[in-house]
Scaffold this motif. Structure first.
Motif, mmCIF file in Angstrom:
data_model
loop_
_atom_site.group_PDB
_atom_site.id
_atom_site.type_symbol
_atom_site.label_atom_id
_atom_site.label_comp_id
_atom_site.label_asym_id
_atom_site.label_seq_id
_atom_site.Cartn_x
_atom_site.Cartn_y
_atom_site.Cartn_z
ATOM 1 N N VAL A 118 0.845 -1.201 0.000
ATOM 2 C CA VAL A 118 0.000 0.000 0.000
ATOM 3 C C VAL A 118 0.880 1.250 0.000
ATOM 4 O O VAL A 118 0.602 2.225 -0.713
ATOM 5 C CB VAL A 118 -0.972 -0.014 1.196
ATOM 6 N N ALA A 119 1.960 1.223 0.779
ATOM 7 C CA ALA A 119 2.880 2.369 0.822
ATOM 8 C C ALA A 119 3.522 2.605 -0.550
ATOM 9 O O ALA A 119 3.666 3.754 -0.981
ATOM 10 C CB ALA A 119 3.957 2.136 1.883
ATOM 11 N N ARG A 120 3.898 1.521 -1.236
ATOM 12 C CA ARG A 120 4.470 1.680 -2.587
ATOM 13 C C ARG A 120 3.441 2.239 -3.556
ATOM 14 O O ARG A 120 3.754 3.091 -4.388
ATOM 15 C CB ARG A 120 4.994 0.334 -3.100
ATOM 16 N N ARG A 121 2.203 1.766 -3.448
ATOM 17 C CA ARG A 121 1.148 2.287 -4.322
ATOM 18 C C ARG A 121 0.935 3.786 -4.082
ATOM 19 O O ARG A 121 0.707 4.547 -5.012
ATOM 20 C CB ARG A 121 -0.164 1.536 -4.083
ATOM 21 N N GLU A 122 1.035 4.197 -2.829
ATOM 22 C CA GLU A 122 0.841 5.610 -2.507
ATOM 23 C C GLU A 122 1.959 6.455 -3.123
ATOM 24 O O GLU A 122 1.709 7.549 -3.621
ATOM 25 C CB GLU A 122 0.796 5.791 -0.985
ATOM 26 N N ARG A 123 3.183 5.919 -3.109
ATOM 27 C CA ARG A 123 4.317 6.654 -3.670
ATOM 28 C C ARG A 123 4.307 6.656 -5.198
ATOM 29 O O ARG A 123 4.531 7.678 -5.824
ATOM 30 C CB ARG A 123 5.645 6.026 -3.204
ATOM 31 N N ALA A 127 -0.921 3.232 -12.787
ATOM 32 C CA ALA A 127 -2.215 3.339 -13.473
ATOM 33 C C ALA A 127 -2.953 2.005 -13.399
ATOM 34 O O ALA A 127 -2.344 0.938 -13.456
ATOM 35 C CB ALA A 127 -1.995 3.743 -14.929
ATOM 36 N N GLY A 128 -4.266 2.075 -13.254
ATOM 37 C CA GLY A 128 -5.086 0.877 -13.239
ATOM 38 C C GLY A 128 -5.209 0.199 -11.888
ATOM 39 O O GLY A 128 -5.934 -0.786 -11.743
ATOM 40 N N SER A 129 -4.517 0.703 -10.885
ATOM 41 C CA SER A 129 -4.559 0.105 -9.552
ATOM 42 C C SER A 129 -5.732 0.669 -8.757
ATOM 43 O O SER A 129 -5.937 1.889 -8.695
ATOM 44 C CB SER A 129 -3.252 0.400 -8.804
ATOM 45 N N TYR A 130 -6.502 -0.229 -8.120
ATOM 46 C CA TYR A 130 -7.608 0.209 -7.266
ATOM 47 C C TYR A 130 -7.085 1.061 -6.115
ATOM 48 O O TYR A 130 -7.700 2.073 -5.741
ATOM 49 C CB TYR A 130 -8.370 -1.011 -6.742
#
Length: 200
Positions: A118-123, A127-130
């Motif tokens: 989740v932390a990596r997704r925030e950084r 594209a395309g990630s919920y």
């Protein structure tokens, strides 16, 4: 890191100490290596795990060729001062077989792994990630999702079977991790507060 090389029993292993490396977040055991005094001093100075390679007969910093370094968070000696436990942040797979750990079945906390994802997704905001979409919708929307999932979890507990309760609980935990991250917090912060309350 306040560990002093002079405190350690270097004589027992002919100048080498076994070193267990553990993921600082998931607590998964990553590998076992050996340090002599020079390797420990290099580790303390650089903040990256450096071993003494018995086969190469030289100091060897983990990741020096692959780039998959181990960033030190803490080092402690065992009760006999002849073995070290290093908690580290792995930058890439630790094992040469491209696994997270050199021990294929080493247990760890999946919830901590999810928190790191989740932390990596925030950084990175792929594209395309919920998860990316949630972050882009903002904290109010994420908080709304946590509220919805909390109600659904409570309803499942009183009116549905165990599978439904587990499913809703998983959804709630995931959205809670996203909410925490949207405020600059993570699972470790919640764990630290729980530990403080427990010891109070």
């Amino acid at each position: 890191m306040s560990l002093e090389p002079e405190q350690l029993d270097w004589n027992k292993g002919d100048g080498l100490l076994p070193v267990i490396v553990q993921d600082a977040s998931t607590r998964r055991v990553l590998m076992l290596g050996y340090m002599n005094r020079e390797a420990l001093e290099a580790t303390l100075a650089s903040g990256r795990v450096t071993f003494y390679s018995r086969s190469k007969q030289r100091l060897w910093t983990k990741g020096e060729s692959s780039g998959h370094v181990l960033e030190v968070r803490a080092i402690e000696a065992d009760c006999d001062n002849d073995t070290l436990l290093v908690q580290a942040v792995p930058h890439g797979p630790t094992c040469h077989l491209q696994r997270a750990s050199c021990f294929a079945e080493a247990p760890g906390s999946f919830l901590a792994e999810l928190d790191a994802l989740v932390a990596r997704r925030e950084r990175e905001r792929p594209a395309g990630s919920y998860t990316t979409r949630l972050f882009e919708e903002g904290v109010r929307r994420i908080a709304q999702k946590v509220g919805e999932e909390g109600v659904e979890t409570a309803l499942a507990a009183v009116a549905q079977d165990e599978a439904a309760l587990l499913g809703e609980s998983a959804d709630l935990l995931y959205h809670l991790l996203v909410l925490l991250r949207s405020r600059g917090l993570g699972l470790a912060d919640v764990e630290a507060l729980l530990a403080a309350r427990h010891s109070a």
